[in-house]
Motif scaffolding. Structure first.
Motif, PDB file in Angstrom:
ATOM      1  N   ASP A  55       0.828  -1.188   0.000  1.00 56.19           N
ATOM      2  CA  ASP A  55       0.000   0.000   0.000  1.00 56.19           C
ATOM      3  C   ASP A  55       0.867   1.245   0.000  1.00 56.19           C
ATOM      4  O   ASP A  55       0.640   2.206  -0.731  1.00 56.19           O
ATOM      5  CB  ASP A  55      -0.908   0.017   1.241  1.00 56.19           C
ATOM      6  CG  ASP A  55      -1.879  -1.144   1.223  1.00 56.19           C
ATOM      7  OD1 ASP A  55      -2.040  -1.748   0.148  1.00 56.19           O
ATOM      8  OD2 ASP A  55      -2.459  -1.450   2.276  1.00 56.19           O
ATOM      9  N   GLU A  83     -10.234  -0.797  11.860  1.00 57.52           N
ATOM     10  CA  GLU A  83     -10.143  -1.316  10.500  1.00 57.52           C
ATOM     11  C   GLU A  83      -9.436  -2.673  10.482  1.00 57.52           C
ATOM     12  O   GLU A  83      -9.875  -3.601   9.798  1.00 57.52           O
ATOM     13  CB  GLU A  83      -9.389  -0.327   9.606  1.00 57.52           C
ATOM     14  CG  GLU A  83      -9.334  -0.755   8.141  1.00 57.52           C
ATOM     15  CD  GLU A  83      -8.550   0.209   7.286  1.00 57.52           C
ATOM     16  OE1 GLU A  83      -8.812   0.274   6.076  1.00 57.52           O
ATOM     17  OE2 GLU A  83      -7.657   0.885   7.822  1.00 57.52           O
ATOM     18  N   GLY A 139     -11.206   2.009   3.173  1.00 55.21           N
ATOM     19  CA  GLY A 139      -9.760   1.932   3.209  1.00 55.21           C
ATOM     20  C   GLY A 139      -9.265   0.738   2.421  1.00 55.21           C
ATOM     21  O   GLY A 139      -9.995  -0.220   2.166  1.00 55.21           O
ATOM     22  N   SER A 140      -7.997   0.782   2.039  1.00 55.63           N
ATOM     23  CA  SER A 140      -7.465  -0.266   1.170  1.00 55.63           C
ATOM     24  C   SER A 140      -7.491  -1.634   1.837  1.00 55.63           C
ATOM     25  O   SER A 140      -7.720  -2.649   1.169  1.00 55.63           O
ATOM     26  CB  SER A 140      -6.028   0.086   0.770  1.00 55.63           C
ATOM     27  OG  SER A 140      -5.188   0.155   1.913  1.00 55.63           O
TER      28      SER A 140
END
Length: 531
Positions: free
Chosen positions: A124, A268, A305-306
């Motif tokens: 990322d 997350e 989010g990724s």
């Protein structure tokens, strides 16, 4: 041996302690050979299961060995049992009935978790900073087919186990002594410890760091595939409940009194952990129980989010590749979600998004496209994506929808050959070749010759384009057909794309296909390119 190692270490004898530890690891490593097609596992397993569980829980250095043993025991017995139940392996009627009573899901439905989670996080940062240094990403691009290879007939496969362990192919590699009855008794022995093993594996899965979950996740997925569906359903529900609670608690103005803190340091990370945990448990559940898993990843595909987006696409790739009946029933919903999520797809997640395209493209080659009414705003009637109105028409031509949708999906695949990340580009090229092979196998290329009612007196040595065109018109040559040709045509559509970027990607994709299928396309590309 462990006691000798501990005693030598306590006495300060480091060399002796290291030698004892090495010998211990070698002895444990031999267990994997004994776990390959054992005929006495049903009798031995109950005695060694507690020691295996203890090593799995407390010995990080032995966890991988124990996990590989469990994967082998589960996959081999499961593959033979499913083959017997479906009639592809000889078994008595009583054995077949007993296997069916276990309610095993199709052998192709076991998810294979990816490895290298820490490396994904590095990726990322790499993409964000515009640096394509893929050396820090340890995950091999061939994992594109590792999760799907057992479910979609792919040309690649992966996982901790060796090829002889893989589900549907395990029966072909089984020795004569490993009969359906032996497999049934082994499954019953494994299932008798399911409750304890699944609870322990879920606990360890959430405790270890993401980069250490590879073996744990695969062992959990393999054991879940041979466990009681009712037991799995309860654990599956708990995992998704905690997944939803983490999101709810993160959005609450006042911190809750009973927060979920397992699985990571941030909300997350914890959500991603429980979503992946639910995916590992899904292999033993029927299609009807998987709708909550699809609903859980919807919001993250549309924008998140990724990390969560990657996990969500991993879930979708499993549902689309390994659950064909589920996909056929939810085809419209899956297509709408992928098309709507295209603009929001982050670069780190695109490699996982590509995994969803293969089963969809192959399915649409033989299945009419349903109306995608979700691509139009129900209040205003405005298109939510370009071409959404045409795909949403309920009274439209299904064949036209099918062609338009195939163009969109193939266009995205072609564009992925120009992605910033090298792993994504490599996966896109491999996917191009795999899809072309699948379509060519399903509908072989048929090169129709000249019409027999016409004659040709031109010199065969004339190879000029003008001569070829004139000769084709004179001979009234009938068009070629086949799955490969249709796919090449769809790729060539990018040559007239609206941007140089698309045109360049189409040239690269076409070059790769022509190289792979030089023999089949030798007499075809010349006809297509002048057009």
């Amino acid at each position: 041996m462990a006691n000798l190692t501990a005693g030598a270490s306590n006495a300060g004898q480091k060399a002796k302690a290291a030698a004892c530890h090495a010998l211990e690891l070698q002895l444990w490593g031999c267990l994997q050979a004994f776990a390959s097609w054992p005929t006495d596992a049903a009798a031995v397993y109950p005695a060694i299961a507690p020691e295996l569980a203890s090593a799995f829980h407390t010995r990080e250095d032995l966890r991988g060995v124990v996990a590989s043993v469990l994967v082998r025991l589960c996959k081999q017995a499961r593959g033979v049992a499913v083959a017997a139940a479906t009639g592809s392996l000889t078994a008595s009627e009583a054995t077949k009935i007993a296997i069916r009573d276990l309610q095993l899901v199709s052998a192709a439905a076991v998810p294979t978790p990816d490895h290298g989670e820490a490396a994904e996080g590095d990726e990322d940062n790499i993409v964000t900073n515009g640096n394509d240094n893929d050396d820090s990403d340890d995950e091999d691009a061939a994992d594109l087919s590792s999760q799907q290879g057992s479910g979609s007939g792919g040309r690649g496969s992966g996982g901790v186990g060796s090829p002889e362990d893989e589900g549907p192919d395990a029966a072909a590699n089984a020795p004569l002594g490993f009969t359906a009855d032996v497999a049934l008794q082994q499954l019953l022995a494994l299932r008798s410890f399911s409750s304890k093993w699944l609870g322990l594996m879920c606990k360890v899965f959430l405790e270890v760091s993401p980069e250490g979950r590879g073996h744990v996740g695969e062992a959990l997925a393999a054991y879940a595939s041979v466990s009681d569906p009712q037991l799995l359903a309860n654990l599956f529900r708990i995992a998704l409940t905690k997944y939803a609670k983490i999101a709810k608690d993160a959005a609450a103005a006042v911190p809750p009194s009973d927060p979920v803190l397992d699985g990571g340091g941030s909300p997350e990370e914890r959500q991603a952990s429980f979503l992946e945990l639910a995916l590992c448990l899904a292999g033993g559940l029927p299609d009807s129980a998987l709708d909550p898993l699809f609903a859980a990843c919807r919001q993250h595909v549309l924008g998140a989010g990724s990390l969560l987006q990657k996990r969500s696409y991993r879930v979708l790739s499993y549902l689309t590749a390994s659950r064909p009946e589920w996909l056929a029933k939810h085809l419209a919903a899956v297509l709408e979600l992928l098309l709507l999520g295209g603009p929001a797809a982050l670069s780190p997640a695109k490699r996982y998004r590509l995994r969803c395209l293969r089963p969809l493209i192959l399915l649409l080659d033989t299945t009419p496209c349903p109306p995608l009414t979700g691509l139009v705003d129900p209040a205003t009637g405005a298109e939510l994506i370009a071409g959404g109105a045409s795909l949403a028409k309920t009274d439209g031509n299904a064949e036209k929808r099918q062609v338009l949708l195939a163009q969109l999906l193939v266009g995205e695949l072609v564009l992925s050959t120009k992605e910033v990340n090298k792993k994504t580009r490599t996966a896109a090229y491999q996917l191009l070749v795999d899809i072309a092979h699948e379509l060519d196998d399903a509908r072989p290329l048929n090169l129709h010759g000249p019409n027999p009612n016409t004659s040709d007196s031109d010199d065969d040595m004339d190879y000029g384009d003008d001569v070829k065109i004139k000769r084709n018109k004179k001979n009234n040559t009938r068009p070629a057909s086949g799955g490969l040709l249709d796919f090449v045509n769809a790729v060539m559509g990018g040559l007239v794309g609206s941007s140089p970027h698309m045109q360049s990607a189409a040239v690269l994709a076409l070059a790769r296909l022509v190289f792979e299928f030089a023999g089949q396309l030798e007499g075809v590309v010349g006809r297509l390119l002048p057009a």
